[in-house]
Design a protein around this motif. Structure first.
Motif, PDB file in Angstrom:
ATOM      1  N   VAL A   1       0.907  -1.228   0.201  1.00 60.70           N
ATOM      2  CA  VAL A   1      -0.040   0.012   0.141  1.00 60.70           C
ATOM      3  C   VAL A   1       1.030   1.187  -0.059  1.00 60.70           C
ATOM      4  CG1 VAL A   1      -1.211   1.239   1.318  1.00 60.70           C
ATOM      5  CG2 VAL A   1      -1.908  -1.128   1.183  1.00 60.70           C
ATOM      6  N   THR A   2       1.672   1.352   0.898  1.00 60.61           N
ATOM      7  CA  THR A   2       2.528   2.516   1.042  1.00 60.61           C
ATOM      8  C   THR A   2       3.557   2.632  -0.376  1.00 60.61           C
ATOM      9  OG1 THR A   2       3.220   2.119   3.444  1.00 60.61           O
ATOM     10  CG2 THR A   2       4.738   3.324   2.103  1.00 60.61           C
ATOM     11  N   ASN A   3       4.242   1.610  -0.943  1.00 60.80           N
ATOM     12  CA  ASN A   3       4.695   1.467  -2.136  1.00 60.80           C
ATOM     13  C   ASN A   3       3.628   2.156  -3.307  1.00 60.80           C
ATOM     14  OD1 ASN A   3       7.184   0.663  -1.342  1.00 60.80           O
ATOM     15  ND2 ASN A   3       6.653  -1.433  -1.602  1.00 60.80           N
ATOM     16  N   ASP A   4       2.404   1.820  -3.299  1.00 59.00           N
ATOM     17  CA  ASP A   4       1.517   2.373  -4.581  1.00 59.00           C
ATOM     18  C   ASP A   4       1.389   3.794  -4.097  1.00 59.00           C
ATOM     19  OD1 ASP A   4       1.182  -0.363  -5.460  1.00 59.00           O
ATOM     20  OD2 ASP A   4      -0.737  -0.621  -4.468  1.00 59.00           O
ATOM     21  N   LEU A   5       1.365   4.148  -3.083  1.00 61.05           N
ATOM     22  CA  LEU A   5       1.082   5.553  -2.817  1.00 61.05           C
ATOM     23  C   LEU A   5       2.195   6.252  -3.114  1.00 61.05           C
ATOM     24  CD1 LEU A   5      -1.066   7.341  -1.445  1.00 61.05           C
ATOM     25  CD2 LEU A   5       0.395   7.036   0.831  1.00 61.05           C
ATOM     26  N   LEU A   6       3.256   5.912  -2.687  1.00 67.37           N
ATOM     27  CA  LEU A   6       4.742   6.605  -3.090  1.00 67.37           C
ATOM     28  C   LEU A   6       5.344   6.241  -4.455  1.00 67.37           C
ATOM     29  CD1 LEU A   6       6.259   6.576   0.667  1.00 67.37           C
ATOM     30  CD2 LEU A   6       4.656   8.483  -0.556  1.00 67.37           C
ATOM     31  N   ASP A   7       4.698   5.502  -5.181  1.00 71.44           N
ATOM     32  CA  ASP A   7       5.283   5.075  -6.542  1.00 71.44           C
ATOM     33  C   ASP A   7       5.906   6.310  -7.345  1.00 71.44           C
ATOM     34  OD1 ASP A   7       5.640   3.096  -8.382  1.00 71.44           O
ATOM     35  OD2 ASP A   7       4.330   4.079  -9.629  1.00 71.44           O
ATOM     36  N   PRO A   8       5.327   7.369  -7.470  1.00 71.23           N
ATOM     37  CA  PRO A   8       6.177   8.553  -7.988  1.00 71.23           C
ATOM     38  C   PRO A   8       7.344   8.526  -7.447  1.00 71.23           C
ATOM     39  CG  PRO A   8       3.901   9.058  -7.717  1.00 71.23           C
ATOM     40  CD  PRO A   8       4.270   7.938  -6.883  1.00 71.23           C
ATOM     41  N   LEU A   9       7.941   8.415  -6.425  1.00 79.16           N
ATOM     42  CA  LEU A   9       9.172   8.874  -5.609  1.00 79.16           C
ATOM     43  C   LEU A   9      10.089   7.766  -5.871  1.00 79.16           C
ATOM     44  CD1 LEU A   9       7.501  10.480  -2.594  1.00 79.16           C
ATOM     45  CD2 LEU A   9       7.977  11.498  -4.773  1.00 79.16           C
ATOM     46  N   ASP A  10      11.341   8.194  -6.009  1.00 77.09           N
ATOM     47  CA  ASP A  10      12.606   7.194  -6.062  1.00 77.09           C
ATOM     48  C   ASP A  10      12.859   7.139  -4.581  1.00 77.09           C
ATOM     49  OD1 ASP A  10      14.488   8.944  -5.084  1.00 77.09           O
ATOM     50  OD2 ASP A  10      14.871   9.632  -7.146  1.00 77.09           O
ATOM     51  N   ALA A  11      13.908   6.058  -4.378  1.00 78.39           N
ATOM     52  CA  ALA A  11      14.169   5.600  -2.769  1.00 78.39           C
ATOM     53  C   ALA A  11      14.505   7.050  -1.973  1.00 78.39           C
ATOM     54  CB  ALA A  11      15.108   4.470  -2.787  1.00 78.39           C
ATOM     55  N   GLY A  12      15.440   7.717  -2.633  1.00 78.14           N
ATOM     56  CA  GLY A  12      16.034   8.868  -1.893  1.00 78.14           C
ATOM     57  C   GLY A  12      14.891   9.791  -1.577  1.00 78.14           C
ATOM     58  N   GLU A  13      14.186  10.012  -2.459  1.00 74.25           N
ATOM     59  CA  GLU A  13      12.925  10.694  -2.481  1.00 74.25           C
ATOM     60  C   GLU A  13      11.867  10.424  -0.987  1.00 74.25           C
ATOM     61  OE1 GLU A  13      12.145  13.105  -6.545  1.00 74.25           O
ATOM     62  OE2 GLU A  13      11.576  10.923  -6.464  1.00 74.25           O
ATOM     63  N   ARG A  14      11.799   9.010  -1.196  1.00 74.09           N
ATOM     64  CA  ARG A  14      10.751   8.617  -0.034  1.00 74.09           C
ATOM     65  C   ARG A  14      11.572   8.730   1.283  1.00 74.09           C
ATOM     66  NH1 ARG A  14       8.204   3.064  -2.371  1.00 74.09           N
ATOM     67  NH2 ARG A  14       7.755   3.796  -4.357  1.00 74.09           N
ATOM     68  N   ASP A  15      12.872   8.384   1.432  1.00 76.23           N
ATOM     69  CA  ASP A  15      13.633   8.599   2.499  1.00 76.23           C
ATOM     70  C   ASP A  15      13.497   9.935   3.060  1.00 76.23           C
ATOM     71  OD1 ASP A  15      14.171   5.894   2.525  1.00 76.23           O
ATOM     72  OD2 ASP A  15      16.226   6.364   2.020  1.00 76.23           O
ATOM     73  N   ALA A  16      13.713  10.906   2.269  1.00 75.97           N
ATOM     74  CA  ALA A  16      13.369  12.436   2.552  1.00 75.97           C
ATOM     75  C   ALA A  16      12.180  12.830   3.002  1.00 75.97           C
ATOM     76  CB  ALA A  16      14.099  13.229   1.438  1.00 75.97           C
ATOM     77  N   LEU A  17      11.169  12.596   2.281  1.00 70.43           N
ATOM     78  CA  LEU A  17       9.699  12.653   2.727  1.00 70.43           C
ATOM     79  C   LEU A  17       9.382  12.073   4.145  1.00 70.43           C
ATOM     80  CD1 LEU A  17       6.873  13.496   2.026  1.00 70.43           C
ATOM     81  CD2 LEU A  17       6.483  11.538   1.028  1.00 70.43           C
ATOM     82  N   HIS A  18       9.792  10.950   4.232  1.00 69.50           N
ATOM     83  CA  HIS A  18       9.703  10.413   5.574  1.00 69.50           C
ATOM     84  C   HIS A  18      10.384  11.115   6.613  1.00 69.50           C
ATOM     85  CE1 HIS A  18       8.560   6.903   8.449  1.00 69.50           C
ATOM     86  NE2 HIS A  18       9.947   7.200   8.805  1.00 69.50           N
ATOM     87  N   ALA A  19      11.679  11.585   6.531  1.00 71.55           N
ATOM     88  CA  ALA A  19      12.269  12.290   7.601  1.00 71.55           C
ATOM     89  C   ALA A  19      11.644  13.509   7.685  1.00 71.55           C
ATOM     90  CB  ALA A  19      13.891  12.673   6.892  1.00 71.55           C
ATOM     91  N   LEU A  20      11.178  14.219   6.591  1.00 72.98           N
ATOM     92  CA  LEU A  20      10.469  15.508   6.754  1.00 72.98           C
ATOM     93  C   LEU A  20       9.087  15.211   7.795  1.00 72.98           C
ATOM     94  CD1 LEU A  20      11.234  17.132   3.327  1.00 72.98           C
ATOM     95  CD2 LEU A  20      12.265  17.705   5.570  1.00 72.98           C
ATOM     96  N   LEU A  21       8.422  14.423   7.021  1.00 72.47           N
ATOM     97  CA  LEU A  21       7.056  14.033   7.769  1.00 72.47           C
ATOM     98  C   LEU A  21       7.283  13.797   9.311  1.00 72.47           C
ATOM     99  CD1 LEU A  21       5.262  12.143   5.236  1.00 72.47           C
ATOM    100  CD2 LEU A  21       4.803  14.466   5.780  1.00 72.47           C
ATOM    101  N   LEU A  22       8.533  12.983   9.614  1.00 79.14           N
ATOM    102  CA  LEU A  22       8.750  12.779  11.070  1.00 79.14           C
ATOM    103  C   LEU A  22       9.004  14.203  11.765  1.00 79.14           C
ATOM    104  CD1 LEU A  22      11.099   9.747  11.230  1.00 79.14           C
ATOM    105  CD2 LEU A  22       8.807   9.936  12.128  1.00 79.14           C
TER     106      LEU A  22
END
Length: 139
Positions: free
Chosen positions: A112-133
């Protein structure tokens, strides 16, 4: 960027709705909803919690927590025990069945998370997660 998409708060709201829809769809077979899943996930990272702590930590109304825990208890996923520190309080604990449910749903949750974040690459996902935290950890 124009209109609603210029408003970051609105985009976060829309993303939250979409995420909730995807998670609720994946949970549908179990009869649970995202709010139930959030309680289980919180309990998995703790050694039990007072119902009022669940309300505070998850941001749910105390009366909603009672209903959610009732539902989870009926399914055998959680149990309530008297609090040793507060004779009126109840500690909510995850049962073995609750732990097994979370283990069984881990892969589906990642999909589910991968489907939601599909447009982002791994680095962008990590950055988004860090910012949201950083935002979520504000008092």
């Amino acid at each position: 960027m124009r209109g609603l998409h210029a408003d970051t708060g609105y985009l976060l709201y829309r993303l939250g709705l979409r995420s909730g829809q995807l998670f609720n769809t994946f949970l549908q077979e179990s009869g649970l909803r995202l709010r139930h899943y959030a309680v289980l996930r919180y309990l998995a990272g703790s050694e039990g919690a007072l119902q009022r702590e669940l309300s505070t930590r998850l941001g749910y109304d105390p009366s909603a927590i009672v209903g959610l825990v009732d539902d989870l208890e009926k399914l055998g996923l959680t149990e309530r025990r008297p609090s040793p520190d507060d004779r009126r309080g109840k500690i909510v604990l995850l049962t073995e069945k609750g732990l097994a449910f979370l283990r069984d749903t881990d892969e589906a949750g990642r999909r589910v998370t991968n489907d939601l974040l599909d447009p982002l690459d791994a680095g962008e996902r990590d950055a988004l997660h860090a910012l949201l935290l950083r935002i979520a950890d504000q008092p």
